[in-house]
Design a protein around this motif. Sequence first.
Motif, PDB file in Angstrom:
ATOM      1  N   GLY A  76      -6.884  11.257   4.748  1.00  0.00           N
ATOM      2  CA  GLY A  76      -8.279  10.933   4.499  1.00  0.00           C
ATOM      3  C   GLY A  76      -8.439   9.724   3.590  1.00  0.00           C
ATOM      4  O   GLY A  76      -7.506   9.300   2.907  1.00  0.00           O
ATOM      5  N   SER A  77      -9.627   9.185   3.573  1.00  0.00           N
ATOM      6  CA  SER A  77      -9.934   8.035   2.733  1.00  0.00           C
ATOM      7  C   SER A  77     -10.063   8.479   1.269  1.00  0.00           C
ATOM      8  O   SER A  77     -10.888   9.347   0.952  1.00  0.00           O
ATOM      9  N   ILE A  78      -9.270   7.891   0.394  1.00  0.00           N
ATOM     10  CA  ILE A  78      -9.357   8.202  -1.027  1.00  0.00           C
ATOM     11  C   ILE A  78     -10.726   7.797  -1.573  1.00  0.00           C
ATOM     12  O   ILE A  78     -11.349   8.536  -2.338  1.00  0.00           O
ATOM     13  N   ASP A  79     -11.196   6.635  -1.176  1.00  0.00           N
ATOM     14  CA  ASP A  79     -12.462   6.139  -1.705  1.00  0.00           C
ATOM     15  C   ASP A  79     -13.634   7.027  -1.293  1.00  0.00           C
ATOM     16  O   ASP A  79     -14.537   7.288  -2.099  1.00  0.00           O
ATOM     17  N   GLU A  80     -13.626   7.505  -0.056  1.00  0.00           N
ATOM     18  CA  GLU A  80     -14.690   8.416   0.372  1.00  0.00           C
ATOM     19  C   GLU A  80     -14.611   9.736  -0.380  1.00  0.00           C
ATOM     20  O   GLU A  80     -15.636  10.301  -0.781  1.00  0.00           O
ATOM     21  N   ALA A  81     -13.390  10.236  -0.594  1.00  0.00           N
ATOM     22  CA  ALA A  81     -13.211  11.483  -1.332  1.00  0.00           C
ATOM     23  C   ALA A  81     -13.719  11.348  -2.764  1.00  0.00           C
ATOM     24  O   ALA A  81     -14.381  12.246  -3.305  1.00  0.00           O
ATOM     25  N   LEU A  82     -13.438  10.212  -3.396  1.00  0.00           N
ATOM     26  CA  LEU A  82     -13.889   9.989  -4.759  1.00  0.00           C
ATOM     27  C   LEU A  82     -15.413   9.910  -4.835  1.00  0.00           C
ATOM     28  O   LEU A  82     -16.032  10.436  -5.779  1.00  0.00           O
ATOM     29  N   ALA A  83     -16.029   9.270  -3.858  1.00  0.00           N
ATOM     30  CA  ALA A  83     -17.492   9.178  -3.844  1.00  0.00           C
ATOM     31  C   ALA A  83     -18.126  10.557  -3.710  1.00  0.00           C
ATOM     32  O   ALA A  83     -19.121  10.875  -4.386  1.00  0.00           O
TER      33      ALA A  83
ATOM     34  N   MET B   9       0.844  -1.197   0.000  1.00  0.00           N
ATOM     35  CA  MET B   9       0.000   0.000   0.000  1.00  0.00           C
ATOM     36  C   MET B   9       0.868   1.231   0.000  1.00  0.00           C
ATOM     37  O   MET B   9       1.857   1.318   0.721  1.00  0.00           O
ATOM     38  N   ALA B  10       0.528   2.221  -0.847  1.00  0.00           N
ATOM     39  CA  ALA B  10       1.344   3.432  -0.939  1.00  0.00           C
ATOM     40  C   ALA B  10       1.295   4.221   0.362  1.00  0.00           C
ATOM     41  O   ALA B  10       0.298   4.237   1.073  1.00  0.00           O
ATOM     42  N   ASP B  11       2.398   4.881   0.671  1.00  0.00           N
ATOM     43  CA  ASP B  11       2.478   5.744   1.838  1.00  0.00           C
ATOM     44  C   ASP B  11       1.459   6.872   1.699  1.00  0.00           C
ATOM     45  O   ASP B  11       1.438   7.590   0.701  1.00  0.00           O
ATOM     46  N   LYS B  12       0.625   7.051   2.721  1.00  0.00           N
ATOM     47  CA  LYS B  12      -0.413   8.074   2.642  1.00  0.00           C
ATOM     48  C   LYS B  12       0.165   9.475   2.505  1.00  0.00           C
ATOM     49  O   LYS B  12      -0.516  10.381   2.045  1.00  0.00           O
ATOM     50  N   LYS B  13       1.412   9.668   2.932  1.00  0.00           N
ATOM     51  CA  LYS B  13       2.018  10.987   2.861  1.00  0.00           C
ATOM     52  C   LYS B  13       2.591  11.272   1.479  1.00  0.00           C
ATOM     53  O   LYS B  13       2.979  12.384   1.199  1.00  0.00           O
ATOM     54  N   SER B  14       2.669  10.283   0.612  1.00  0.00           N
ATOM     55  CA  SER B  14       3.243  10.503  -0.719  1.00  0.00           C
ATOM     56  C   SER B  14       2.390   9.787  -1.758  1.00  0.00           C
ATOM     57  O   SER B  14       2.842   8.882  -2.440  1.00  0.00           O
ATOM     58  N   ARG B  15       1.148  10.201  -1.823  1.00  0.00           N
ATOM     59  CA  ARG B  15       0.207   9.573  -2.734  1.00  0.00           C
ATOM     60  C   ARG B  15       0.557   9.899  -4.189  1.00  0.00           C
ATOM     61  O   ARG B  15       1.077  10.968  -4.494  1.00  0.00           O
ATOM     62  N   ARG B  16       0.246   8.946  -5.058  1.00  0.00           N
ATOM     63  CA  ARG B  16       0.638   9.063  -6.465  1.00  0.00           C
ATOM     64  C   ARG B  16      -0.576   8.883  -7.368  1.00  0.00           C
ATOM     65  O   ARG B  16      -1.440   8.043  -7.104  1.00  0.00           O
ATOM     66  N   ALA B  17      -0.589   9.662  -8.446  1.00  0.00           N
ATOM     67  CA  ALA B  17      -1.613   9.516  -9.480  1.00  0.00           C
ATOM     68  C   ALA B  17      -0.947   9.345 -10.829  1.00  0.00           C
ATOM     69  O   ALA B  17       0.062   9.985 -11.128  1.00  0.00           O
ATOM     70  N   VAL B  18      -1.522   8.477 -11.627  1.00  0.00           N
ATOM     71  CA  VAL B  18      -1.152   8.354 -13.041  1.00  0.00           C
ATOM     72  C   VAL B  18      -2.270   9.004 -13.840  1.00  0.00           C
ATOM     73  O   VAL B  18      -3.447   8.633 -13.699  1.00  0.00           O
ATOM     74  N   VAL B  19      -1.911   9.989 -14.659  1.00  0.00           N
ATOM     75  CA  VAL B  19      -2.883  10.699 -15.489  1.00  0.00           C
ATOM     76  C   VAL B  19      -2.665  10.281 -16.941  1.00  0.00           C
ATOM     77  O   VAL B  19      -1.545  10.387 -17.460  1.00  0.00           O
ATOM     78  N   ILE B  20      -3.716   9.816 -17.574  1.00  0.00           N
ATOM     79  CA  ILE B  20      -3.652   9.423 -18.981  1.00  0.00           C
ATOM     80  C   ILE B  20      -4.228  10.562 -19.814  1.00  0.00           C
ATOM     81  O   ILE B  20      -5.397  10.901 -19.694  1.00  0.00           O
ATOM     82  N   GLY B  21      -3.373  11.149 -20.641  1.00  0.00           N
ATOM     83  CA  GLY B  21      -3.775  12.283 -21.475  1.00  0.00           C
ATOM     84  C   GLY B  21      -3.057  13.546 -21.068  1.00  0.00           C
ATOM     85  O   GLY B  21      -3.153  13.978 -19.918  1.00  0.00           O
ATOM     86  N   GLY B  22      -2.329  14.137 -22.012  1.00  0.00           N
ATOM     87  CA  GLY B  22      -1.536  15.326 -21.711  1.00  0.00           C
ATOM     88  C   GLY B  22      -2.067  16.595 -22.320  1.00  0.00           C
ATOM     89  O   GLY B  22      -1.314  17.554 -22.526  1.00  0.00           O
ATOM     90  N   SER B  23      -3.374  16.631 -22.614  1.00  0.00           N
ATOM     91  CA  SER B  23      -3.985  17.857 -23.098  1.00  0.00           C
ATOM     92  C   SER B  23      -4.402  18.703 -21.884  1.00  0.00           C
ATOM     93  O   SER B  23      -3.903  18.504 -20.773  1.00  0.00           O
ATOM     94  N   LEU B  24      -5.313  19.645 -22.079  1.00  0.00           N
ATOM     95  CA  LEU B  24      -5.632  20.578 -20.998  1.00  0.00           C
ATOM     96  C   LEU B  24      -6.151  19.875 -19.751  1.00  0.00           C
ATOM     97  O   LEU B  24      -5.744  20.202 -18.626  1.00  0.00           O
ATOM     98  N   GLY B  25      -7.060  18.902 -19.920  1.00  0.00           N
ATOM     99  CA  GLY B  25      -7.604  18.215 -18.757  1.00  0.00           C
ATOM    100  C   GLY B  25      -6.533  17.515 -17.954  1.00  0.00           C
ATOM    101  O   GLY B  25      -6.520  17.578 -16.713  1.00  0.00           O
ATOM    102  N   GLY B  26      -5.619  16.839 -18.641  1.00  0.00           N
ATOM    103  CA  GLY B  26      -4.540  16.142 -17.950  1.00  0.00           C
ATOM    104  C   GLY B  26      -3.590  17.089 -17.246  1.00  0.00           C
ATOM    105  O   GLY B  26      -3.148  16.825 -16.119  1.00  0.00           O
ATOM    106  N   LEU B  27      -3.286  18.215 -17.888  1.00  0.00           N
ATOM    107  CA  LEU B  27      -2.356  19.169 -17.276  1.00  0.00           C
ATOM    108  C   LEU B  27      -3.005  19.891 -16.096  1.00  0.00           C
ATOM    109  O   LEU B  27      -2.345  20.136 -15.072  1.00  0.00           O
ATOM    110  N   PHE B  28      -4.272  20.251 -16.212  1.00  0.00           N
ATOM    111  CA  PHE B  28      -4.957  20.857 -15.066  1.00  0.00           C
ATOM    112  C   PHE B  28      -4.999  19.874 -13.896  1.00  0.00           C
ATOM    113  O   PHE B  28      -4.832  20.263 -12.730  1.00  0.00           O
ATOM    114  N   THR B  29      -5.232  18.601 -14.191  1.00  0.00           N
ATOM    115  CA  THR B  29      -5.272  17.588 -13.131  1.00  0.00           C
ATOM    116  C   THR B  29      -3.908  17.447 -12.464  1.00  0.00           C
ATOM    117  O   THR B  29      -3.802  17.399 -11.229  1.00  0.00           O
TER     118      THR B  29
END
Length: 385
Positions: A344-351, A1-21
């Motif tokens: 915080g809980s990632i799953d609760e935040a996503l919901a 399980m990833a360290d909660k203090k260093s959470r990581r996201a993979v973003v697919i797509g490097g246009s405006l939506g991906g860069l804003f994310t």
Amino acid sequence: MADKKSRRAVVIGGSLGGLFTAASLRAIGWTVDVYERSVSELDSRGGGLVVQPDLLEAFRFAGIAHAPQLGVPSRDRQYLDASGKVLFRQRMPQAQTAWSVLYNTLKAGLPDGIVRAGVALSDFVQDGDGVEAILSNGERVRADLLIAADGPHSTTRSLLLPDDFPDYAGYVAWRGLLPETAVDGAAAARLVDAFTFQSGAAHQLLTYLIPGEDGSTRPGERRWNWVWYRPLAAGAPLDAALTDRYGVRRTLSVPPGALSDESRARLRADAGEQLAPALAALVHATDAPFLQIIQDYRAPKLVFDRAVLLGDAAFVARPHTGAGAAKAAANAVALAQRLRDPDGSIDEALAQWEAVEWHNGMRLYEFGINLGAQIMGDLSLHTAR
């Protein structure tokens, strides 16, 4: 399980939506990797767009500096008839910018190496704690979250919802960008300081000034952006328009410089017959007009465990709303705000994020369809050549 203090996201797509994310998640302390399947720098396919408050808020939230004048201000909104007469003019100040200005500003505000060009998503696998992205270069990247910001025909969405595709709306947008000085003084005088429209039976053209290729907003260095919505029947007529000058049948658009000679000649002839003189002058002076089809799409949901649909991968709203880029920016900021608690809980935040953003997306989706119906009317009554 990833360290909660260093959470990581993979973003697919490097246009405006991906860069804003990427910018928004980095602002709350996440590590972010962006993968863009295109090998080269993305171009300004989107042309011009309105500077919406959500765009400015996204830059502020991410802490990305931008030019004091991000766009070209227009004072009025006006409607012309086919003779060039002003039917209606009203004070309605706003500003218009260019896709390339937003893209270049975002890229400049992110560290080098964040965006990996020429790398596509091949597949992904999930478990209870995260997701592993399997990439076209053979890499497997483990993350807390996989975010699909890869556009209307999202590869990520095709893996999640293989039977879901955008629907063709029955009409297209012919578009053009040209230097401010490319039209004569009379045409420029009719159009300057205004967001200009001409509407007719199942068609509408709109035009406004945007920054120049170098981002300049100085008079004489800006560009005209025009969009002409016209019906085009599915089947042979659409296939012919989407077949470029090299004989390649495109899927969604024909980029600048690739229109067939026949399509370009017909566009110019129709402009001379149907448009106000100042607007026809814009079309005639455009060296490389391009074409985009108009589509509709709404995802049934946005969150699939630790995979998320964002921007045009989630909802394709018609461009009449003027909110495509702003929608992606708002999605990204809202997501980061929900995820900003490192414990915080990632799953609760996503919901929580999905509950709000899906309904926001639906409202914009339906608004775009209603605007399209008002502009185009009953398309079954019109036969495009």
